[in-house]
Design a protein around this motif. Structure first.
Motif, PDB file in Angstrom:
ATOM      1  N   ILE B 233      38.170 -38.674 -33.350  1.00 48.14           N
ATOM      2  CA  ILE B 233      37.945 -38.791 -34.791  1.00 48.14           C
ATOM      3  C   ILE B 233      37.797 -40.254 -35.226  1.00 48.14           C
ATOM      4  CG2 ILE B 233      38.943 -38.307 -37.071  1.00 48.14           C
ATOM      5  CD1 ILE B 233      38.020 -35.802 -35.463  1.00 48.14           C
ATOM      6  N   GLU B 234      38.627 -41.115 -34.689  1.00 50.84           N
ATOM      7  CA  GLU B 234      38.662 -42.492 -35.198  1.00 50.84           C
ATOM      8  C   GLU B 234      37.696 -43.431 -34.487  1.00 50.84           C
ATOM      9  OE1 GLU B 234      42.679 -43.962 -35.460  1.00 50.84           O
ATOM     10  OE2 GLU B 234      43.392 -42.109 -36.409  1.00 50.84           O
ATOM     11  N   GLU B 235      37.342 -43.079 -33.240  1.00 52.97           N
ATOM     12  CA  GLU B 235      36.510 -44.043 -32.506  1.00 52.97           C
ATOM     13  C   GLU B 235      35.202 -43.441 -31.962  1.00 52.97           C
ATOM     14  OE1 GLU B 235      39.730 -47.377 -31.079  1.00 52.97           O
ATOM     15  OE2 GLU B 235      39.181 -45.849 -29.591  1.00 52.97           O
ATOM     16  N   LEU B 236      35.287 -42.277 -31.323  1.00 51.62           N
ATOM     17  CA  LEU B 236      34.087 -41.741 -30.665  1.00 51.62           C
ATOM     18  C   LEU B 236      33.010 -41.354 -31.688  1.00 51.62           C
ATOM     19  CD1 LEU B 236      32.644 -40.853 -28.050  1.00 51.62           C
ATOM     20  CD2 LEU B 236      33.733 -38.601 -28.332  1.00 51.62           C
ATOM     21  N   ILE B 237      33.392 -40.548 -32.674  1.00 52.65           N
ATOM     22  CA  ILE B 237      32.395 -40.109 -33.662  1.00 52.65           C
ATOM     23  C   ILE B 237      31.798 -41.302 -34.415  1.00 52.65           C
ATOM     24  CG2 ILE B 237      32.047 -38.789 -35.795  1.00 52.65           C
ATOM     25  CD1 ILE B 237      33.949 -36.668 -34.687  1.00 52.65           C
ATOM     26  N   PRO B 238      32.636 -42.227 -34.915  1.00 54.23           N
ATOM     27  CA  PRO B 238      32.030 -43.386 -35.596  1.00 54.23           C
ATOM     28  C   PRO B 238      31.104 -44.195 -34.675  1.00 54.23           C
ATOM     29  CG  PRO B 238      34.368 -43.223 -36.123  1.00 54.23           C
ATOM     30  CD  PRO B 238      34.104 -42.203 -35.059  1.00 54.23           C
ATOM     31  N   MET B 239      31.479 -44.332 -33.409  1.00 50.97           N
ATOM     32  CA  MET B 239      30.616 -45.068 -32.472  1.00 50.97           C
ATOM     33  C   MET B 239      29.279 -44.359 -32.318  1.00 50.97           C
ATOM     34  SD  MET B 239      29.282 -45.069 -29.169  1.00 50.97           S
ATOM     35  CE  MET B 239      30.308 -43.985 -28.152  1.00 50.97           C
ATOM     36  N   ILE B 240      29.307 -43.038 -32.088  1.00 47.23           N
ATOM     37  CA  ILE B 240      28.064 -42.278 -31.907  1.00 47.23           C
ATOM     38  C   ILE B 240      27.210 -42.358 -33.182  1.00 47.23           C
ATOM     39  CG2 ILE B 240      27.124 -39.935 -31.624  1.00 47.23           C
ATOM     40  CD1 ILE B 240      28.125 -41.121 -28.993  1.00 47.23           C
ATOM     41  N   ASP B 241      27.857 -42.184 -34.342  1.00 43.30           N
ATOM     42  CA  ASP B 241      27.091 -42.200 -35.591  1.00 43.30           C
ATOM     43  C   ASP B 241      26.529 -43.577 -35.910  1.00 43.30           C
ATOM     44  OD1 ASP B 241      27.258 -39.502 -36.109  1.00 43.30           O
ATOM     45  OD2 ASP B 241      29.100 -39.653 -37.277  1.00 43.30           O
ATOM     46  N   SER B 242      27.104 -44.614 -35.328  1.00 42.63           N
ATOM     47  CA  SER B 242      26.538 -45.941 -35.588  1.00 42.63           C
ATOM     48  C   SER B 242      25.466 -46.313 -34.556  1.00 42.63           C
ATOM     49  CB  SER B 242      27.646 -46.999 -35.632  1.00 42.63           C
ATOM     50  OG  SER B 242      28.136 -47.244 -34.324  1.00 42.63           O
ATOM     51  N   LYS B 243      25.609 -45.843 -33.325  1.00 39.34           N
ATOM     52  CA  LYS B 243      24.649 -46.235 -32.283  1.00 39.34           C
ATOM     53  C   LYS B 243      23.445 -45.304 -32.192  1.00 39.34           C
ATOM     54  CE  LYS B 243      27.504 -49.070 -29.484  1.00 39.34           C
ATOM     55  NZ  LYS B 243      27.417 -49.992 -28.369  1.00 39.34           N
ATOM     56  N   TYR B 244      23.598 -44.060 -32.628  1.00 42.26           N
ATOM     57  CA  TYR B 244      22.517 -43.078 -32.489  1.00 42.26           C
ATOM     58  C   TYR B 244      22.073 -42.590 -33.863  1.00 42.26           C
ATOM     59  CZ  TYR B 244      23.616 -43.147 -27.548  1.00 42.26           C
ATOM     60  OH  TYR B 244      23.807 -43.569 -26.257  1.00 42.26           O
ATOM     61  N   ARG B 245      20.841 -42.101 -33.925  1.00 47.05           N
ATOM     62  CA  ARG B 245      20.298 -41.618 -35.195  1.00 47.05           C
ATOM     63  C   ARG B 245      20.762 -40.170 -35.414  1.00 47.05           C
ATOM     64  NH1 ARG B 245      15.911 -43.392 -32.826  1.00 47.05           N
ATOM     65  NH2 ARG B 245      14.899 -41.370 -33.035  1.00 47.05           N
ATOM     66  N   THR B 246      22.010 -40.051 -35.847  1.00 48.74           N
ATOM     67  CA  THR B 246      22.622 -38.734 -36.046  1.00 48.74           C
ATOM     68  C   THR B 246      22.480 -38.271 -37.481  1.00 48.74           C
ATOM     69  OG1 THR B 246      24.735 -39.693 -36.676  1.00 48.74           O
ATOM     70  CG2 THR B 246      24.371 -39.300 -34.322  1.00 48.74           C
ATOM     71  N   LEU B 247      22.610 -36.958 -37.673  1.00 47.47           N
ATOM     72  CA  LEU B 247      22.875 -36.403 -38.995  1.00 47.47           C
ATOM     73  C   LEU B 247      24.395 -36.347 -39.087  1.00 47.47           C
ATOM     74  CD1 LEU B 247      20.125 -33.675 -38.795  1.00 47.47           C
ATOM     75  CD2 LEU B 247      20.181 -35.532 -40.477  1.00 47.47           C
ATOM     76  N   ALA B 248      24.971 -37.299 -39.804  1.00 45.15           N
ATOM     77  CA  ALA B 248      26.403 -37.581 -39.663  1.00 45.15           C
ATOM     78  C   ALA B 248      27.256 -36.818 -40.668  1.00 45.15           C
ATOM     79  CB  ALA B 248      26.634 -39.085 -39.759  1.00 45.15           C
ATOM     80  N   ASP B 249      27.156 -35.479 -40.622  1.00 45.00           N
ATOM     81  CA  ASP B 249      28.030 -34.688 -41.484  1.00 45.00           C
ATOM     82  C   ASP B 249      28.458 -33.422 -40.738  1.00 45.00           C
ATOM     83  OD1 ASP B 249      26.008 -32.672 -41.713  1.00 45.00           O
ATOM     84  OD2 ASP B 249      25.045 -33.865 -43.270  1.00 45.00           O
ATOM     85  N   ARG B 250      29.414 -32.707 -41.294  1.00 46.24           N
ATOM     86  CA  ARG B 250      29.996 -31.555 -40.600  1.00 46.24           C
ATOM     87  C   ARG B 250      28.982 -30.441 -40.350  1.00 46.24           C
ATOM     88  NH1 ARG B 250      31.420 -27.243 -43.417  1.00 46.24           N
ATOM     89  NH2 ARG B 250      33.157 -26.693 -42.088  1.00 46.24           N
ATOM     90  N   GLN B 251      27.982 -30.314 -41.246  1.00 42.05           N
ATOM     91  CA  GLN B 251      26.974 -29.268 -41.052  1.00 42.05           C
ATOM     92  C   GLN B 251      26.140 -29.513 -39.802  1.00 42.05           C
ATOM     93  OE1 GLN B 251      26.464 -26.375 -42.411  1.00 42.05           O
ATOM     94  NE2 GLN B 251      28.043 -26.593 -43.978  1.00 42.05           N
ATOM     95  N   HIS B 252      26.094 -30.721 -39.353  1.00 44.91           N
ATOM     96  CA  HIS B 252      25.255 -31.080 -38.201  1.00 44.91           C
ATOM     97  C   HIS B 252      26.084 -31.594 -37.034  1.00 44.91           C
ATOM     98  CE1 HIS B 252      22.549 -31.261 -41.718  1.00 44.91           C
ATOM     99  NE2 HIS B 252      21.691 -30.714 -40.880  1.00 44.91           N
ATOM    100  N   ARG B 253      27.355 -31.160 -36.979  1.00 38.69           N
ATOM    101  CA  ARG B 253      28.200 -31.607 -35.878  1.00 38.69           C
ATOM    102  C   ARG B 253      28.950 -30.413 -35.295  1.00 38.69           C
ATOM    103  NH1 ARG B 253      31.367 -35.240 -38.404  1.00 38.69           N
ATOM    104  NH2 ARG B 253      29.825 -36.926 -38.267  1.00 38.69           N
ATOM    105  N   GLY B 254      28.838 -30.248 -33.971  1.00 35.68           N
ATOM    106  CA  GLY B 254      29.535 -29.166 -33.282  1.00 35.68           C
ATOM    107  C   GLY B 254      30.351 -29.695 -32.131  1.00 35.68           C
ATOM    108  N   ILE B 255      31.290 -28.875 -31.665  1.00 33.19           N
ATOM    109  CA  ILE B 255      32.088 -29.263 -30.500  1.00 33.19           C
ATOM    110  C   ILE B 255      32.368 -28.022 -29.658  1.00 33.19           C
ATOM    111  CG2 ILE B 255      34.292 -29.081 -31.784  1.00 33.19           C
ATOM    112  CD1 ILE B 255      35.281 -31.499 -30.052  1.00 33.19           C
ATOM    113  N   CYS B 256      32.192 -28.165 -28.366  1.00 38.46           N
ATOM    114  CA  CYS B 256      32.557 -27.076 -27.465  1.00 38.46           C
ATOM    115  C   CYS B 256      32.891 -27.660 -26.107  1.00 38.46           C
ATOM    116  CB  CYS B 256      31.438 -26.047 -27.354  1.00 38.46           C
ATOM    117  SG  CYS B 256      29.973 -26.646 -26.524  1.00 38.46           S
TER     118      CYS B 256
END
Lengths: 365, 365
Positions: B233-256
């Motif tokens: 929550i504090e490091e991985l997601i922010p890193m990915i959302d800053s380095k990659y062109r993500t849709l950075a909201d819960r509707q566009h984020r999954g985990i499995c």
């Protein structure tokens, strides 16, 4: 002892993969042959004491020889998994195998054989709630005859009398009829298993006989679907919507089919966009095999929630090209679609079972 | 002649099903053994001139004997299709096979073997546009160390610089690491093929190393994911959302994830519903193997667009019960979910490849 016990369990687990010869599940009760080896070669034994030559036509022709008991016998090469029509050829005459259940295909009753697929059970009869396939007779004013269609209703249809369901119209191929999808396709198992799993929305599936002769609009062109389209729109859909608890609007109505039924599905749905918003064609898609690009444009993206086309990768070059060309046409026209290709299978039922299995979880969502 | 030509074509088609022995695709270059027979039995040959006993541990233990060339040799029973870890046991010591590529599993480097699956190619390298798996290093302030994750970006990521993508966080199992899904799972092929087919939305897939040691919150309980959750929550997601062109909201984020990674996925997603709306667990789901019903309620229907759980039907009774019990808990709580069961497979990579293949087409739609 504990460690040894664990190893025994581990050693037992792969036994799910049968090592034994098995009589084909498509044999009539009590018939031992044809029998399938674990490597998917098939042993045929046939009593034909007076015949001069006997062969089996199953993914190619396999000449039989007389064995020591005087029966004709052959072991085929490995056969592709899934369902196949086959014939015996006795002294040059193509006949059915009396050991096999009979399936309506190629315009006549055919022998059929189910080759087991390792580690696959989505089209088998599992311990899940079962829907029903109902033989639905209906009077057609247009053809002046009683017709018959098969209607799959999902588990719980009778016990949830307030629930209404979306409807998929599922068409067979040339030379087949309304029994193709249940008998060869085992569609009721595919539906039961997907619905139980939660991957598919419970739905009604209508399997009609895709041929209609209407006085005055009969045609000699097999790709002219005018008569059958008229019957679907004017009689079949109203009959289904009146006899079954359907959600009777385009958002909850889809149509797809295999081979000729795929061409029918595209023709009927594209001519009646007020009736259908889900569309698929397996080993046959677009308005016919020689379809042209000008018939398709991006308005399809607005009118259809899903367009699904599929083919077996091992279809004949001509068959494969028909679907691949249509895929290219849709791409060129900017029409969103799924293009599923079944590995290792040709113009055969495993391609179509797989296509249904891929399509159904995407419907009505 | 036309008819004979047709028959020849038909006879050629099944040749796609190989009749030949093949060296395993997981062998290092130039190594002939292990070699796989068409019936999925496997021949092992090992040089160990001074050993007193050698066996292979692959779906059970298979004792080898010396052949006429002085090599240790055995042919196993038929092995389940897909990827398996295996070991040699030389004079009682479990070792890797020098003929095999090495895969990180069970907390160490393991030999691995890929058993071909007939008429299946969704996880193979096909002639379709390829995405990339990028090794992404990142500094973690929480752990005080450089970490590494693998990031799959779909074909066209670089050539469409205005496009933003949804993100799936895909976790490995206990004793594995961020290389598991690419190397054993062949996830890049699964994604490439599904995206090309049009069944899956192009997406970014993040495969992190699912272990984090943070001073002060380390735990001896393997099902306590507090530290790793904090890092995600504090490091991985922010890193990915800053380095990659993500849709950075819960509707566009999954985990499995698989096995332990499935428990992690449920724990992290349910504790952070503002971050994730798509959730899956393969052979491991819910907040831990002994999870209780009171943790789940129908609010999950509002918070998650999809909940997907799966298991192999041939898992050990305990493993199977864990997922089946969780399925019953969700049913009891009225939580909508998909419960996919892989036929003929256990706690193994074919179960997880199939689970990913079933799940991904349902994501972000």
């Amino acid at each position: 002892m504990k460690k040894i016990y664990t190893l025994i369990i581990a050693a037992i687990m792969p036994a799910a993969i049968s090592l034994a010869q098995e009589s084909a599940s498509t044999n009539i009760t009590g018939k031992e042959y044809p029998k399938i080896n674990p490597d998917r070669t098939v042993i045929f034994k046939v009593d034909a004491p007076k015949a001069q030559s006997v062969s089996v036509d199953l993914e190619g022709r396999h000449a039989m020889s007389r064995n020591s008991q005087g029966q004709w016998e052959v072991t085929t090469p490995p056969i592709t998994p899934g369902f196949h029509y086959y014939s015996l050829i006795v002294d040059g005459v193509k006949v059915s195998d009396p050991a096999s259940r009979q399936f309506f295909g190629s315009g006549s009753m055919m022998s059929g054989i189910e080759i087991p697929e390792v580690c696959v059970d989505y089209y088998l009869d599992m311990d899940v709630p079962h829907g029903e396939v109902r033989m639905q007779r209906y009077w057609s004013e247009l053809t002046g005859s009683w017709r018959v269609c098969n209607v799959y209703v999902p588990a719980g249809y009778d016990s949830n009398p307030e629930t209404r369901y979306p409807v998929l119209y599922l068409l067979h191929g040339a030379g087949e009829d309304e029994t193709g999808w249940p008998n060869q396709g085992l569609m009721y198992n595919i539906m039961d298993n997907l619905i139980y799993e939660g991957s598919a929305v419970p739905m009604i599936v209508v399997m009609d006989h895709g041929v209609a002769k209407i006085p005055g609009i009969a045609s000699s062109n097999m790709f002219d679907f005018t008569a059958y389209e008229k019957l679907v729109i004017e009689e079949l859909i109203p009959m289904i919507d009146s006899k079954y608890r359907t959600l009777a609007d385009r958002q909850h109505r889809g149509i797809c089919g295999l081979s000729l039924g795929g061409f029918q599905s595209f023709t009927i749905a594209m001519n009646n966009r007020d009736k259908f918003s889900w569309l698929g064609g397996f080993s046959g898609s677009g308005k016919g095999p020689g379809t042209t690009a000008d018939l398709y444009d991006s308005s399809m993206n607005d009118d259809f929630n899903l367009i699904f086309i599929s083919t077996g990768k091992m279809e004949s070059p001509q068959m494969y090209a028909t679907v691949k060309n249509f895929h290219d046409i849709l791409d060129g026209a900017g029409v969103r679609h799924v293009f599923y290709q079944s590995a290792g299978t040709g113009h055969e039922w495993l391609t179509w079972r797989r296509s249904l299995y891929r399509l159904v979880p995407m419907l009505f969502k």
